[in-house]
Structure formats: C-alpha cells, structure tokens
Write a protein that holds these residues in place. Structure first.
Motif, mmCIF file in Angstrom:
data_model
loop_
_atom_site.group_PDB
_atom_site.id
_atom_site.type_symbol
_atom_site.label_atom_id
_atom_site.label_comp_id
_atom_site.label_asym_id
_atom_site.label_seq_id
_atom_site.Cartn_x
_atom_site.Cartn_y
_atom_site.Cartn_z
ATOM 1 N N ASP A 99 0.731 -1.219 0.046
ATOM 2 C CA ASP A 99 0.054 -0.050 0.166
ATOM 3 C C ASP A 99 0.815 1.256 0.124
ATOM 4 O OD1 ASP A 99 0.858 -0.367 2.391
ATOM 5 O OD2 ASP A 99 -0.947 0.156 3.409
ATOM 6 N N ARG A 100 2.160 1.137 -0.293
ATOM 7 C CA ARG A 100 3.166 2.392 -0.360
ATOM 8 C C ARG A 100 4.091 2.144 -1.504
ATOM 9 N NH1 ARG A 100 5.271 3.263 5.935
ATOM 10 N NH2 ARG A 100 2.871 3.676 6.843
ATOM 11 N N GLU A 101 4.729 3.284 -1.827
ATOM 12 C CA GLU A 101 5.577 3.140 -3.040
ATOM 13 C C GLU A 101 6.520 1.976 -2.789
ATOM 14 O OE1 GLU A 101 8.735 6.190 -5.364
ATOM 15 O OE2 GLU A 101 7.448 6.862 -3.616
ATOM 16 N N VAL A 102 6.690 1.348 -3.809
ATOM 17 C CA VAL A 102 7.531 0.064 -3.549
ATOM 18 C C VAL A 102 9.028 0.472 -3.910
ATOM 19 C CG1 VAL A 102 7.949 -2.269 -4.469
ATOM 20 C CG2 VAL A 102 5.693 -1.578 -4.419
ATOM 21 N N PRO A 103 10.044 0.578 -3.078
ATOM 22 C CA PRO A 103 11.149 0.810 -3.304
ATOM 23 C C PRO A 103 11.882 -0.060 -4.468
ATOM 24 C CG PRO A 103 11.263 -0.579 -1.354
ATOM 25 C CD PRO A 103 9.696 -0.116 -1.821
ATOM 26 N N PRO A 104 13.077 0.277 -4.954
ATOM 27 C CA PRO A 104 13.762 -0.350 -6.027
ATOM 28 C C PRO A 104 14.169 -1.581 -5.566
ATOM 29 C CG PRO A 104 14.496 1.893 -6.007
ATOM 30 C CD PRO A 104 13.541 1.634 -4.692
ATOM 31 N N ILE A 105 14.267 -2.690 -6.206
ATOM 32 C CA ILE A 105 14.601 -4.002 -5.517
ATOM 33 C C ILE A 105 15.821 -4.234 -4.877
ATOM 34 C CG2 ILE A 105 15.909 -4.769 -7.968
ATOM 35 C CD1 ILE A 105 14.370 -7.358 -7.484
ATOM 36 N N GLU A 106 16.838 -3.199 -5.401
ATOM 37 C CA GLU A 106 18.021 -3.391 -4.486
ATOM 38 C C GLU A 106 18.193 -2.742 -3.171
ATOM 39 O OE1 GLU A 106 18.394 0.307 -7.044
ATOM 40 O OE2 GLU A 106 17.631 -1.684 -7.595
ATOM 41 N N GLN A 107 17.081 -2.293 -2.994
ATOM 42 C CA GLN A 107 16.933 -1.334 -1.726
ATOM 43 C C GLN A 107 15.647 -2.016 -0.474
ATOM 44 O OE1 GLN A 107 16.224 2.859 -2.239
ATOM 45 N NE2 GLN A 107 17.993 3.056 -3.862
ATOM 46 N N ARG A 108 14.866 -3.100 -1.171
ATOM 47 C CA ARG A 108 13.789 -3.461 -0.368
ATOM 48 C C ARG A 108 14.556 -4.310 0.918
ATOM 49 N NH1 ARG A 108 10.266 -6.246 -5.209
ATOM 50 N NH2 ARG A 108 10.304 -4.221 -6.655
ATOM 51 N N ALA A 109 13.699 -4.292 1.767
ATOM 52 C CA ALA A 109 13.916 -4.999 3.065
ATOM 53 C C ALA A 109 13.798 -6.441 2.714
ATOM 54 C CB ALA A 109 13.052 -4.528 4.055
ATOM 55 N N ASN A 110 14.436 -7.351 3.585
ATOM 56 C CA ASN A 110 14.293 -8.489 3.683
ATOM 57 C C ASN A 110 14.178 -9.486 5.038
ATOM 58 O OD1 ASN A 110 17.312 -10.048 4.404
ATOM 59 N ND2 ASN A 110 17.573 -7.837 3.650
ATOM 60 N N GLY A 111 13.674 -10.573 4.993
ATOM 61 C CA GLY A 111 13.562 -11.275 6.059
ATOM 62 C C GLY A 111 13.403 -12.739 6.150
ATOM 63 N N PRO A 112 13.696 -13.468 7.128
ATOM 64 C CA PRO A 112 13.183 -15.019 6.746
ATOM 65 C C PRO A 112 12.032 -15.326 6.604
ATOM 66 C CG PRO A 112 14.356 -14.421 9.050
ATOM 67 C CD PRO A 112 13.718 -13.053 8.456
ATOM 68 N N SER A 113 11.760 -16.217 5.518
ATOM 69 C CA SER A 113 10.544 -16.587 4.888
ATOM 70 C C SER A 113 10.415 -18.215 5.067
ATOM 71 C CB SER A 113 10.241 -16.116 3.416
ATOM 72 O OG SER A 113 11.201 -16.772 2.854
ATOM 73 N N HIS A 114 9.139 -18.561 5.455
ATOM 74 C CA HIS A 114 9.307 -20.034 5.627
ATOM 75 C C HIS A 114 7.871 -20.653 4.561
ATOM 76 C CE1 HIS A 114 11.675 -18.994 8.845
ATOM 77 N NE2 HIS A 114 10.830 -18.205 9.208
ATOM 78 N N ASP A 115 8.177 -21.563 4.029
ATOM 79 C CA ASP A 115 7.123 -22.476 3.077
ATOM 80 C C ASP A 115 6.881 -23.528 4.278
ATOM 81 O OD1 ASP A 115 7.853 -20.572 0.995
ATOM 82 O OD2 ASP A 115 9.391 -22.257 0.327
ATOM 83 N N ILE A 116 5.351 -23.351 4.451
ATOM 84 C CA ILE A 116 5.144 -24.485 5.391
ATOM 85 C C ILE A 116 4.033 -25.129 4.998
ATOM 86 C CG2 ILE A 116 5.841 -23.010 7.368
ATOM 87 C CD1 ILE A 116 3.140 -22.090 7.822
ATOM 88 N N GLY A 117 3.652 -26.515 5.582
ATOM 89 C CA GLY A 117 2.670 -27.291 5.293
ATOM 90 C C GLY A 117 1.531 -27.352 6.485
ATOM 91 N N PRO A 118 0.522 -27.956 6.118
ATOM 92 C CA PRO A 118 -0.593 -27.984 7.011
ATOM 93 C C PRO A 118 -0.155 -28.704 8.389
ATOM 94 C CG PRO A 118 -1.187 -28.942 5.066
ATOM 95 C CD PRO A 118 0.280 -28.787 4.941
ATOM 96 N N GLY A 119 -0.943 -28.047 9.483
ATOM 97 C CA GLY A 119 -0.373 -28.199 10.858
ATOM 98 C C GLY A 119 0.891 -28.016 11.283
ATOM 99 N N TYR A 120 1.500 -27.021 10.490
ATOM 100 C CA TYR A 120 2.785 -26.490 10.985
ATOM 101 C C TYR A 120 2.934 -25.686 12.264
ATOM 102 C CZ TYR A 120 7.342 -23.877 10.875
ATOM 103 O OH TYR A 120 8.472 -23.256 10.970
ATOM 104 N N PHE A 121 1.872 -24.867 12.600
ATOM 105 C CA PHE A 121 1.942 -24.134 13.736
ATOM 106 C C PHE A 121 1.415 -25.002 15.088
ATOM 107 C CE2 PHE A 121 1.153 -21.011 10.542
ATOM 108 C CZ PHE A 121 2.467 -20.261 10.787
ATOM 109 N N ARG A 122 0.677 -25.974 14.863
ATOM 110 C CA ARG A 122 0.268 -27.047 15.853
ATOM 111 C C ARG A 122 1.341 -27.933 16.149
ATOM 112 N NH1 ARG A 122 -3.713 -28.537 13.441
ATOM 113 N NH2 ARG A 122 -2.997 -30.578 12.336
ATOM 114 N N THR A 123 1.855 -28.224 15.375
ATOM 115 C CA THR A 123 3.105 -29.116 15.672
ATOM 116 C C THR A 123 4.335 -28.559 16.233
ATOM 117 O OG1 THR A 123 2.602 -30.370 13.406
ATOM 118 C CG2 THR A 123 4.702 -31.018 14.258
#
Length: 806
Positions: free
Chosen positions: A519-543
């Motif tokens: 919802d804001r102006e998107v910065p150039p790709i070389e200036q974007r923030a980054n963070g840990p991302s996780h691809d998760i399956g069903p029941g991940y948070f419960r497990t």
C-alpha cells in the motif's frame, strides 16, 4: 646424572610436598594441554590446500539491510571472473545434498555443485582419476568423490573411474577420487563426499529469477603472486562499483564485497572464545606455578643447613642452584606426564560440552598428536625453570656461619624472600579474581540466554530433511502431491501426535526473502527490506507449538490457484505496520513482488540465532510456494532412531527412492545453537574454580609457613602480655595485605577482561558491578578463612613450650 638421582631421592623423602606440587602443576599443565589440543585442531592444523593463506573467501554484505557475510550471485560471480585482475582464478561452490540411489538403500549424500576449476584452485589433487575439465562445467553429468565415499560405498573398487552413480535420479560418471576433505572447510555435519558440475543451477528457481541476483555461491579466489590481502581489499570497492554501474537493478547491486583468507574464515566463529579460554587457562598455570614456587622457596629455605654444609666442603653456588633446579624440573616433568593423561581424558569431553558445534575431524580429539606432545614437554620444562630458578638462587645465598648454627630463633627467611612470597600471593589473588569475574559474567550471560523464549516447543520434536530429485519433482504441484501423500501416511502411524512439513527449520540458517508493503511506494529491488521466510505445510503451527495471535491459519482453500496469502510474525507486524492492523493488507514478496494477502499474525520465533531478537518473518503456504527441499517434522515420544525409522517407512510408501538426511531432535538443535556459550561457561567456570582452590591453598600455605617460622616470636609476644586477639590481628593483617593488593589489581584486570569478552555476553554488562563485587567478596572471604586457620593455631601457642623449643 648423580644430581638427578639425588633430586629424585629428596622428592621421595618428602611425599607430601611431592604429591601437592605434582597435583597442582598437573592441573595447570593438563588444562593448558587440553585447550592447546583443541587450538591445534581448530587453528593450527593447516588446511590441506596449496598455500591456503593465499586463498580468500569472497562474501557480500549490506548492514543497512541486515545482510552480513552472505554468498555471491551468479551475475556477480561472472562479472568478477571476467573483469578482475587480483586473482589467478576464482571459483564457485553451490552446497548441495544429493539423493544417492543404486548402491543399496537410498541415502542423502552431501557435497556440492562446483565450477570446473574449484579443486585445481585449492591445489587438491585426486588419488585416482582427475578433476573436472572446463568443458564439463555447464553440461556434463560427472562427479568426483572422496576416498571415504569410494571405500565405504563402493568397496574401494580399483576400477571406480568410469563407474556410474545415480544422483537425484540422473546417472553421473565418476572421473576422480579425492582425499577426504577437511571438515573445517567443507562441514563437519554433514560430511561432504561427492561433487558435480552445473554450479549455476538452483533447484526450484528459474534461470531468470536466479539471474536477478540471488546470492547462493561460496566463491573463493587465489591471489596473484606478489598480491597482498591489503591490496585486494583496497581494490574491491572499484569492482563493486563496476558491478553496480553495469547491473543497477539486481538484488545484490547494493552489496559490498569483503574477503577473508581461508585459515581466518574457518575459525571466524569461535576465535574470540578460544582466545579468552587460552588466556584463562594460562592464568591457571601461572597460579599453579606461583603456588609451587612458594612451596619450593619454603622447602629450599628449610634446607639452609644442608646448603651451608655443601658449600663449606667445596660445592660451588652454581652446583647448588643446579641441584635445586633439577629437583624443580623433576617435579614439573612428573606433573607433565600426569597433565598429559588428564588432557587425554578431558579433550573428548569438550565437544560434548559444546553440543558438538565444533568442526572437529572424527577421532582427532581423542588422539595425542605430536604437536600437542611437544607442547606438553615444552610447557613442563618451562614451568620447571620458571618456578625453580628464583627459589634455587635464593636458597643458595646462605650465610654459612648462621646456617651452621644449631640454635637461633626461627626465621621466615630474608626480607627479600618474604617480599617475593607476598608478591606470589598477590599475583595468585589478582589472577583468581579476574578469572572469577569473567566466569561470573559468562555464567550469567548463559543463564539469560537459556531463559530466552525461542518461540516453539522443542521437546519431543523430531525433524529430518529430504532433497527431492528435480527429475521427478520439477514443479510445485508434484511436490505438493508428495507432501500430501507423506502427511497422510504419517497420520496413520501410532505414536505420532502431529506431523507437518516446511522448507526449513528454526535455528538452521533459513532463507531471507525480499518484501515490501503493497500500500506504499515500492522501493527499487536493490533497496527492499528482507527477512526470514518459511514455506509451511498443514499443521505447522500446531506441530511446532507456535501460537496464532490473530486472524487465521492456512487452510485447504489456500491452493496454488487461489488468492496468494501469508502470515506475519508479531514483531514483523509491529515493525512494518506500527500502530496498524496488518490483517487484510498486502505484502509484496520475493524479487518478483508477488502480492500476498496477510490473513494472520503468529508468535515470534528466533529463527536465526537464540541471541538475536525476533524481527520481521513471514510464512507462505506450501501449496502456493515451495522448493525441492522438504523438512519433515513430527511431535512424538519416540526416541530419535525409532522416530527416524517410522518416518522413513512412511516415506517409502510414497516413494522408496527418497532418503532422510540429518535426522535430529529440536532439543539437540537448540543445544547446538547454545554450544559455544555452554562451552565457554563450563570451561571458564572450571578454570575459575581451580584457580580459587589453588589461590586459597597458596594463601593458606604462605601464612601457615610464616606462623611456623615465627612460633618463637609469637611465644615471646604472648609471654610479654599479648592477647589472643592481638596475635590473630597480627597474623591476619600480614596475611591479608598481599590479598588486598591482589584484589585491587584483579578488579582492574577484570575490567580489561570484560572488554575482551563483551562480544560473547548476552544482556549482561561487561562491567556489571554486582558480579565484579561478588567475585571480589567471594575471594576475599576465602582468603580470610585461609588466613584465620593458621592464625587461630598461632593464637593457641603455649608461650612456655614455644620458648623451650627455641
């Protein structure tokens, strides 16, 4: 030879002195040898490469984007390879896990995909066959294996060159057998044992996405002859700028390149810790030496009559000094043997204290290598000389007439000897309070670290990794079907409470992905923030036991064809949307800026390190985003081996050609994440305890000897009207004076030590007054008790008996 025999006979005549001296020195020598053995394995053992100090590791970083020591992208690697003049060659490695089939049960074999010149650059020559050829880098299915792989998996077949092995479903021809690779560079767990070409292929990534600047290569370079590390560092900014100019919109265009030599690189993570440990254990040895030196000074002073007799019948002062030095060396030699045995028993325990986080070669920690043996011998001889020369010289300066007298009041030795003994006591106290303060800081730091909430319940949690062959699982839908079938199979297994899959697990590195608010102006790709991302399956948070704080979890409606969704961490919600509710808002993820609707907020997890505060993290449904790397996690009461067997059986029902790699409990993962802190705490605590014990013995021995020598004087004082409290005050005052001086010096040294270990502390000030004050009070109290015991004995002296003895 006669002097040595005489020295041995004199030691046998005083078993109490010999036992205390040998035990004291053995502790110091044994602890020093233990630490040196580890230092030798980790720091001094030369990497088996050609001139490893001429090879550097190139890393990228951008502190403003929280990117530190990451890999190199393919376009940056190609740009540097073609445009640099600093290196004879540069090479790249893409760490990889292969599914090996056709040699018995399927197994995961670790290694990597390399540029063709990688091993040539390192100077590693095959035992059999050859290294890769330049024309094999992009298209050939060839492999080189280690000697261990060849012998263990192929029975040491002499005709191994030309044989085929199947990696990820693709036949590869073996072209070379290499010596076993060092774990310090290629990894101790897992052990690397097979390498192929095609380094610029990243499973799950399209070529176009990879060429956006994804950093994944470990790049090394061999400096040109005459080129120094300083010159390389000075030239790197211009290389970075040329890349930035040519590729302004790559993900990594803002990164800055740094370099480290290979020997420095492999010890980077624990260098500071071992410097601290080596300093601490040296303190223990110095305390032990000063203790024994004090004992020797007392012993030689008590033999004044013997010395006088020898010199009266013609013995030279040098021969007397030699006799006493031999006695000192003999004590240290015996202590060296005992110390080597102590080290031999202690060294295997150290990796366990550290939860096996140290990259040590198998079985090397239990062997006494030649450098370690030479160190022990040299240390023993040096110790003997250091602690023996001064007492021997002082003992040889005897007044012949006075020493040959039968009578005369007891004396505590010359003023110079008394002053030297006080210096020794003060030095012991200063070293001990420094160690005690350092140990207190590290123990407090470790306790606070272990009290941190990692964000998930690690108890009864088993996890294992599977690499999916791209030949069978080329796209997200096929990988999704595999996961669905695997979870269905696991749900039918008795003893498994919950099961799930994910692309990674906490405290194991993980992936950092670009993101931006939609919802804001998107910065150039070389200036974007980054963070840990996780691809998760069903029941991940419960497990995993991660709480859902707001919104909803992923469900069966979040498929590849539906609206892209994600969940964010609580810390991420506060950081990116301060004062707002992020649910329903859009997050743009990856370098492609894929829009994802935020449907929930979950609890914070310490995904990278225990001592790193949680930040922005986000979770994506496995059905919408996944790669050919699967981590299966189950919550179960089964033991590690039993859990591994049931999971492997379930996977075999889906695809018998898949294998589990690195099965482990999350308790073990958390323990390993705390390994260095635990090692420092244990060892520095042990060293501080030994130092405290030795210092108290030293103080007690010095005061007790003084009391014994001044028995006649004390008797006279009491006969002239001195009270018990007067004698106590006299003895305690004289005993505590060097202690107080030592405490003052020790406090100053503790401040210096605090600065040295500041980077190893967590939520504890390096100059914490309560801890420094506590260490000082503890040592002062022990010293006071050590002084009071002989002082009380002095106060109970019978004046008549004391004067009669004189």
């Amino acid at each position: 030879m006669n002097d040595i025999r005489f020295a041995f006979r004199k030691l046998r005549q005083s078993p109490a002195f010999t036992f205390i001296a040998v035990l004291t020195l053995a502790l110091g020598i044994g602890l020093n040898t233990t630490i040196f053995s580890l230092v030798n394995d980790l720091f001094l053992r030369r990497l088996p490469f050609k001139e490893p100090s001429r090879v550097v590791h190139l890393l990228g970083g951008d502190k403003s984007r929280e990117l530190i020591d990451i890999g190199v992208s393919t376009p940056r690697y190609v740009h540097y390879r073609e445009g640099q003049t600093l290196f004879d060659a540069i090479a790249g490695e893409n760490f990889f896990a292969f599914t090996l089939t056709g040699l018995g049960d399927p197994v995961q074999a670790f290694g990597g995909r390399l540029t063709a010149n990688y091993f040539d650059l390192l100077g590693v020559h095959p035992i059999l066959g050859r290294n890769f050829l330049p024309q094999e880098e992009e298209g050939a299915d060839v492999a080189v294996v280690t000697k261990s792989f060849w012998q263990k998996r192929m029975g040491g077949d002499p005709n191994v060159i030309g044989r085929s092995i199947t990696l990820d479903g693709v036949p590869h021809t073996i072209v070379g057998v290499l010596p076993n690779m060092p774990v310090t560079w290629f990894g101790a767990n897992p052990i690397a044992e097979v390498w192929t070409t095609k380094p610029f292929q990243l499973p799950g990534f399209s070529y176009e996405r990879m060429m956006r600047g994804t950093s994944f290569l470990r790049v090394i370079g061999r400096m040109k002859p005459g080129m120094t590390l300083g010159q390389v560092k000075a030239a790197l900014p211009s290389l970075d700028q040329s890349y930035r100019t040519q590729y302004p919109n790559k993900i990594d265009s803002s990164l800055t390149t740094t370099v480290r030599t290979l020997p420095e690189d492999v010890t980077q993570n624990f260098r500071a810790g071992f410097i601290t440990l080596f300093a601490a254990v040296s303190f223990v040895l110095l305390i032990a030496c000063s203790n024994v030196a004090n004992l020797l000074l007392v012993r030689f002073s008590g033999r004044r009559r013997e010395i006088a007799l020898r010199m009266a019948i013609g013995a030279s002062r040098s021969s007397v000094v030699r006799l006493f030095v031999f006695e000192s060396l003999l004590v240290s030699a015996i202590a060296g043997v005992v110390g080597a045995f102590v080290a031999w028993r202690l060294v295997p325990l150290v990796p366990r204290m550290a939860s096996n986080f140290l990259p040590l070669e198998a079985n090397t920690a239990t062997s006494v290598s030649l450098p370690v043996l030479l160190f022990t011998i040299a240390l023993s001889l040096l110790t003997g000389l250091l602690m023996g020369i001064y007492p021997a010289v002082q003992g040889s300066h005897a007044d012949l007439v006075d020493a040959l007298k039968e009578g005369g009041r007891g004396t505590s030795g010359s003023m110079r000897q008394q002053r030297f003994r006080k210096i020794l006591v003060g030095a012991q106290v200063a070293l001990s309070v420094t160690l005690l303060a350092g140990a207190a800081l590290l123990i407090t730091s470790f306790v606070r670290l272990t009290q941190q909430n990692v964000g998930f319940r690690s108890q009864n949690l088993w996890t294992g990794a599977i690499t999916l062959p791209v030949s069978q699982y080329a796209d997200a839908p096929t990988r999704q079907r595999l996961v669905e079938q695997t979870l269905d199979a696991l749900r039918d297994v008795p003893g498994i409470e919950n099961a799930t899959v994910s692309g990674d697990i906490p405290l194991n590195g993980g992936n950092r992905t670009l993101y931006a608010r939609g919802d804001r102006e998107v910065p150039p790709i070389e200036q974007r923030a980054n963070g840990p991302s996780h691809d998760i399956g069903p029941g991940y948070f419960r497990t995993w036991g991660i709480p859902l704080l707001a919104g909803r979890e992923f469900n069966e409606h979040d498929t590849a064809d539906s609206q892209r969704v994600c969940l964010v961490s609580q810390a991420g919600a506060k950081k990116v949307w301060p004062g707002e509710n992020p649910i329903g808002k859009t997050l743009l993820v990856t370098s492609l800026g894929v829009p994802c609707e935020i449907v929930g907020i979950v609890g914070d997890v310490r995904s990278i390190r225990v001592n790193e505060a949680p930040g922005m993290e986000f979770y994506l449904p496995w059905a919408q985003d996944n790669f050919p790397f699967v981590n299966v996690t189950i919550r179960t009461n089964l033991k590690l081996d039993a859990a591994t067997k049931v999971v492997q059986s379930a996977i075999n029902k889906v695809n018998p050609g898949l294998a589990i790699a690195i099965p482990q409990t999350m308790d073990a993962v958390v323990a390993q994440a705390l390994g260095q802190a635990r090692l420092m705490t244990w060892l520095l605590g042990i060293f501080a305890g030994v130092a405290l014990l030795l210092a108290s013995i030293g103080i007690y021995g010095a005061v007790a000897y003084t009391v014994e020598q001044r028995t006649g004087e004390i008797g006279v004082r009491m006969a002239l009207g001195a009270q018990t409290r007067d004698v106590l005050r006299l003895v305690v005052n004289q005993g505590m004076k060097p202690v107080v001086i030592g405490l003052a010096i020790g406090i100053v040294a503790a401040f210096a030590l605090g600065r040295l270990i500041a980077s190893q502390l967590f939520e504890v000030s390096a100059h914490n007054p309560a801890l420094l004050g506590g260490a000082t009070v503890v040592l002062a109290a022990i010293a006071l008790v050590a002084c009071l015991l002989p002082a009380r004995r002095a106060a109970l002296v019978d004046p008549v008996q004391a004067l009669r003895t004189e």
